[in-house]
Design a protein around this motif. Structure first.
Motif, PDB file in Angstrom:
ATOM      1  N   ASN A 257      -6.490   1.685   5.373  1.00 58.90           N
ATOM      2  CA  ASN A 257      -7.427   2.508   4.601  1.00 58.90           C
ATOM      3  C   ASN A 257      -7.627   3.881   5.244  1.00 58.90           C
ATOM      4  O   ASN A 257      -7.783   4.891   4.546  1.00 58.90           O
ATOM      5  CB  ASN A 257      -8.770   1.796   4.471  1.00 58.90           C
ATOM      6  CG  ASN A 257      -8.677   0.553   3.602  1.00 58.90           C
ATOM      7  OD1 ASN A 257      -7.933   0.528   2.628  1.00 58.90           O
ATOM      8  ND2 ASN A 257      -9.421  -0.479   3.948  1.00 58.90           N
TER       9      ASN A 257
ATOM     10  N   SER B 244       0.817  -1.217   0.000  1.00 60.13           N
ATOM     11  CA  SER B 244       0.000   0.000   0.000  1.00 60.13           C
ATOM     12  C   SER B 244       0.845   1.259   0.000  1.00 60.13           C
ATOM     13  O   SER B 244       0.316   2.373   0.028  1.00 60.13           O
ATOM     14  CB  SER B 244      -0.931   0.001   1.230  1.00 60.13           C
ATOM     15  OG  SER B 244      -1.785  -1.121   1.209  1.00 60.13           O
TER      16      SER B 244
ATOM     17  N   ASP C  38      -6.069  -7.997   1.443  1.00 63.82           N
ATOM     18  CA  ASP C  38      -6.765  -7.507   2.625  1.00 63.82           C
ATOM     19  C   ASP C  38      -7.924  -8.396   3.035  1.00 63.82           C
ATOM     20  O   ASP C  38      -8.507  -8.223   4.108  1.00 63.82           O
ATOM     21  CB  ASP C  38      -7.260  -6.072   2.392  1.00 63.82           C
ATOM     22  CG  ASP C  38      -8.083  -5.932   1.130  1.00 63.82           C
ATOM     23  OD1 ASP C  38      -7.911  -6.770   0.230  1.00 63.82           O
ATOM     24  OD2 ASP C  38      -8.886  -4.984   1.049  1.00 63.82           O
TER      25      ASP C  38
ATOM     26  N   SER D   2      -6.958   7.624   3.480  1.00 59.62           N
ATOM     27  CA  SER D   2      -8.118   8.462   3.197  1.00 59.62           C
ATOM     28  C   SER D   2      -7.981   9.808   3.902  1.00 59.62           C
ATOM     29  O   SER D   2      -7.002  10.050   4.620  1.00 59.62           O
ATOM     30  CB  SER D   2      -9.401   7.755   3.638  1.00 59.62           C
ATOM     31  OG  SER D   2      -9.368   7.467   5.019  1.00 59.62           O
TER      32      SER D   2
END
Length: 236
Positions: free
Chosen positions: A64, A39, A167, A68
């Motif tokens: 995540n 990632s 994931d 974000s």
């Protein structure tokens, strides 16, 4: 000699209980570290997060969250939502942790599903100090996760395979935990209620908003039906 004998004896008693956790935690930890590197994060991230957070599901979700927009309220709500079960773990362990002294803060911090399961159900020998036993169960499990995540983060950049869908391991982890509890319990009423209520909330609120209503519904219904369910679980 006596001061060192008690911890050593407790470590020897605790270690065999954690061997199955070692296999699972190392695989999941490696996967998490690799997922973080895939990632775009440095190995420092999985290393420090596994050391300070030590909550596998939240650590996967944090990937995540870090990618974000900054939303601390969402992060707090997500953490409470996913780890709400730890409230019940803590209540169950109040008496067991009461006489653990300086070990108590770490036992509270490091109480994951697996450590709780071992410390709550293990048949600890009478000549083994219970506080030290629970401490080493928690510490060993923490080290397994930390070392796996760190190695995954370090060597993740050397791997060239397609990591798409990696994931999903988080979903698989929850499925395995559910199946383990299903196999241990003779009465599956509470599990079936949880599945049924979650499905109803999914239909009523949608995939993006069903989590909190379903947890509240499960908590409320199981609280109301606690006594009948406990009676139903008693051996004939």
């Amino acid at each position: 000699m006596k001061k060192t004998a008690a911890p050593l004896k407790a470590l020897k008693a605790a270690f065999p209980h954690t061997i199955p956790i070692f296999a699972g935690f190392w695989f999941l930890g490696l996967t998490y570290g690799i997922y973080m590197r895939a990632s775009g994060f440095s190995f420092w991230y999985p290393m420090l997060m596994s050391l300070t957070i030590f909550a596998g599901s939240i650590e996967f979700v944090t990937v995540n969250l870090l990618m974000s927009a900054f939303n601390p309220v969402q992060a707090l709500a997500m953490t409470l939502m996913i780890n709400a079960r730890h409230l019940f773990y803590g209540i169950s362990m109040l008496d067991k942790f009461r006489s653990c002294g300086w070990k108590k803060p770490y036992l509270i911090f490091g109480m994951c599903d697996e450590s709780f399961s071992i410390n709550y159900t293990a048949d600890i020998p009478e000549d083994v100090d219970k506080g030290w036993f629970m401490f080493f169960v928690t510490l060993l499990n923490h080290l397994y996760w930390f070392s796996g995540s760190t190695l995954g983060g370090i060597f993740g950049s050397l791997l060239t395979f397609n990591t798409k869908g990696l994931d999903f391991v988080m979903t698989a982890m929850f499925v395995v935990i559910f199946l383990e509890q299903w196999l241990k319990e003779k009465n599956h009423s509470s599990a079936l209620l949880g599945l049924g209520l979650s499905l109803l909330c999914l239909i009523a609120f949608g995939a993006d908003r069903f989590m909190i209503p379903s947890m509240l519904a499960v908590l409320g219904v199981l609280t109301l039906l606690r006594k009948p369910l406990e009676k139903g679980g008693e051996p004939a």
